[in-house]
Design an enzyme around this catalytic site. Structure first.
Site, PDB file in Angstrom:
ATOM      1  N   GLU A 239      51.122  39.499  37.769  1.00 22.71           N
ATOM      2  CA  GLU A 239      51.628  40.252  38.917  1.00 22.71           C
ATOM      3  C   GLU A 239      52.739  39.509  39.652  1.00 22.71           C
ATOM      4  O   GLU A 239      53.692  40.126  40.124  1.00 22.71           O
ATOM      5  CB  GLU A 239      50.475  40.556  39.876  1.00 22.71           C
ATOM      6  CG  GLU A 239      50.796  41.596  40.923  1.00 22.71           C
ATOM      7  CD  GLU A 239      49.560  42.002  41.709  1.00 22.71           C
ATOM      8  OE1 GLU A 239      49.430  43.197  42.027  1.00 22.71           O
ATOM      9  OE2 GLU A 239      48.738  41.119  42.021  1.00 22.71           O
ATOM     10  N   ARG A 378      35.306  46.507  40.128  1.00 27.74           N
ATOM     11  CA  ARG A 378      36.021  47.704  39.714  1.00 27.74           C
ATOM     12  C   ARG A 378      35.974  47.943  38.208  1.00 27.74           C
ATOM     13  O   ARG A 378      36.185  47.044  37.417  1.00 27.74           O
ATOM     14  CB  ARG A 378      37.471  47.599  40.176  1.00 27.74           C
ATOM     15  CG  ARG A 378      38.301  48.843  39.918  1.00 27.74           C
ATOM     16  CD  ARG A 378      39.654  48.707  40.579  1.00 27.74           C
ATOM     17  NE  ARG A 378      40.533  49.794  40.169  1.00 27.74           N
ATOM     18  CZ  ARG A 378      41.797  49.901  40.581  1.00 27.74           C
ATOM     19  NH1 ARG A 378      42.292  49.018  41.411  1.00 27.74           N
ATOM     20  NH2 ARG A 378      42.545  50.894  40.165  1.00 27.74           N
ATOM     21  N   ARG A 417      24.578  31.750  37.868  1.00 26.38           N
ATOM     22  CA  ARG A 417      23.503  31.588  36.886  1.00 26.38           C
ATOM     23  C   ARG A 417      22.814  30.229  36.992  1.00 26.38           C
ATOM     24  O   ARG A 417      21.636  30.106  36.687  1.00 26.38           O
ATOM     25  CB  ARG A 417      24.055  31.740  35.468  1.00 26.38           C
ATOM     26  CG  ARG A 417      24.255  33.180  35.039  1.00 26.38           C
ATOM     27  CD  ARG A 417      24.236  33.320  33.523  1.00 26.38           C
ATOM     28  NE  ARG A 417      24.289  34.728  33.154  1.00 26.38           N
ATOM     29  CZ  ARG A 417      25.343  35.331  32.636  1.00 26.38           C
ATOM     30  NH1 ARG A 417      26.450  34.650  32.433  1.00 26.38           N
ATOM     31  NH2 ARG A 417      25.301  36.611  32.308  1.00 26.38           N
TER      32      ARG A 417
END
Length: 443
Positions: A239, A378, A417
């Site tokens: 980007e 998302r 985790r």
């Protein structure tokens, strides 16, 4: 030429015939082979029919397979139900099924190697391609083939216990200190024990909250504060340009506002700071790639090259949803899932942490407190599944625009985790692209 390619029709008939003798073997067959592994296209069609019935949890016999082939429009081409019945005659013993499967897969891989190497040779002879690009493409294609080899055998318990003992000895010698790359943030290191090898880390936020700035600072800190300033970081920005990234790094280190670096209106003192910190940056092993069209194969090839040169300790990708993949997918969710799984595999293959930035869905803005949850990631639930660590950046000022922006920011460790989850409080200075942890006294 095709007839001379490596193959064994008897082995192909044997694996297919075994399923008709014992339908319970369908799982073993469909787990280890694909339709394209069969040299004879007729055998490939029969396999597709068996695979489809197995996934639908339907009975597998001569009648059901011929019915499925009829639906596919391939029954006549296959030779009817008589061909299916004849396949059973080629299966000598069901105990040898694994041997037949290995033969089919082995010959399939050999044919793929031949095809790929011929394509590589043809490309080199007939196209005007740069040498570096040609080598990179050849390396990528061969690497893709190497991944298709049969997975390694089981590890005996004794070997695993020995590995744990060695790890515990290492941890004891570090007296509770972090065992991964330091992030440069004391509390964050305490939560995640540093950036660990093989871990896939997701950093997610809504647009303009500061995820790129935080990723840049993590990359900068990792390069400066590990291996005596020699740690290697690969930064893929799909980007922002390389110049924008480095400008933010200089702003962060030299205490010069971003806006001044964009306009060039620096005081004499700021010019001195710029020159001094630019020199420090020049000594760091940070490698940038701002190709907006980067795909998974490109990222993997470039990282593999750095790893082979001993210059790779961390990978940062800004951001996951902008990565392209070569294969066709049925949906955007499936595409993102494949990207996520591939990045996890990349972390394990190269034994380095991979940090991937990710967007949050608009659903977070509809919640009462606007605090991000794992369900807000998302486009794919597999991101949450694949990630070892998921961190969110949350700023109240982002949602309450009338408030003055004091920079109060929360880094929320939502999944971990191997360690703690919780919230760490930061101050974010947007003018300098800088994050600072709050001290215990401030909190």
């Amino acid at each position: 030429m095709a007839k001379n390619l490596p193959h064994s029709l008897d082995a192909e008939r044997s694996v297919l015939g075994a399923v008709f003798l014992n339908p319970a073997l369908a799982n073993a067959l469909t787990d280890e082979l694909r339709a394209v592994d069969f040299f004879d296209p007729i055998h490939g069609y029969i396999f597709e029919a068996i695979d489809a019935l197995n996934k639908e949890k339907k009975a597998i016999d001569y009648s059901s397979v011929s019915g499925k082939l009829d639906q596919m429009g391939k029954l006549e081409e296959v030779g009817g139900i008589q061909t299916l019945i004849e396949l059973s005659n080629y299966t000598v013993a069901l105990d040898h099924l694994e041997t037949y499967i290995d033969l089919v897969r082995s010959f399939s891989l050999k044919r793929e190697v031949i095809k790929v190497t011929q394509n590589i040779a043809t490309q080199g002879l007939t196209t005007d391609i740069e040498t570096d690009e040609y080598l990179e493409e050849a390396e990528r294609l061969i690497f893709e083939l190497s991944k298709k080899r049969k997975a390694g055998d089981f590890k005996p318990l004794k070997e695993v216990v020995q590995a744990i003992q060695e790890k515990l000895t290492f941890l004891q010698s570090h007296k509770g200190g972090i065992t991964g790359l330091t992030t440069g943030f004391l509390k964050l290191d305490q939560y995640i024990n540093g950036l660990q090898k093989e871990e896939f880390i997701i950093l997610a936020a809504r647009p303009s909250v500061g995820k790129s700035a935080f990723a840049i600072q993590l990359a900068l800190n990792a390069a400066m504060k590990n291996k005596d300033g020699k740690a290697g970081v690969a930064f893929f920005s799909l980007e922002m340009s390389n110049e924008q990234l480095v400008t933010r790094m200089i702003s962060n280190m030299a205490n010069i506002e971003n806006s001044k670096l964009r306009t060039g209106f620096l005081t004499s003192q700021e010019w001195k700071q710029f020159e001094a910190y630019s020199e420090r940056l020049n000594r760091l092993n940070i490698f940038f790639d701002d190709s907006a069209s980067s795909n998974l194969s490109d990222i993997r090839a470039k990282c593999r090259k750095l790893a082979q040169e001993g210059k790779l300790d961390l990978i940062v990708i800004d951001y996951l949803q902008l990565i392209h993949i070569d294969a066709r997918t049925q949906s955007r969710q499936e595409e993102v899932s494949r990207i996520s799984r591939s990045l996890k595999q990349l972390a394990r293959e190269l034994s380095v942490p991979v940090i991937a930035l990710s967007q949050l869905s608009r659903d977070v803005e509809r919640s009462s407190d606007k605090r991000p949850l794992l369900s807000h990631l998302r486009e794919s639930g597999s991101i949450e599944q694949d990630a070892d660590i998921v961190m969110f950046i949350h700023r109240d000022e982002y949602y309450e625009r009338e408030k003055s922006d004091a920079g109060d920011t929360e880094i929320i460790v939502a999944k971990n985790r191997q360690g703690r989850t919780g919230t760490i409080h930061f101050i974010f200075s947007a003018n300098y692209s800088r994050f600072l942890e709050r001290s215990d006294r401030e909190e």
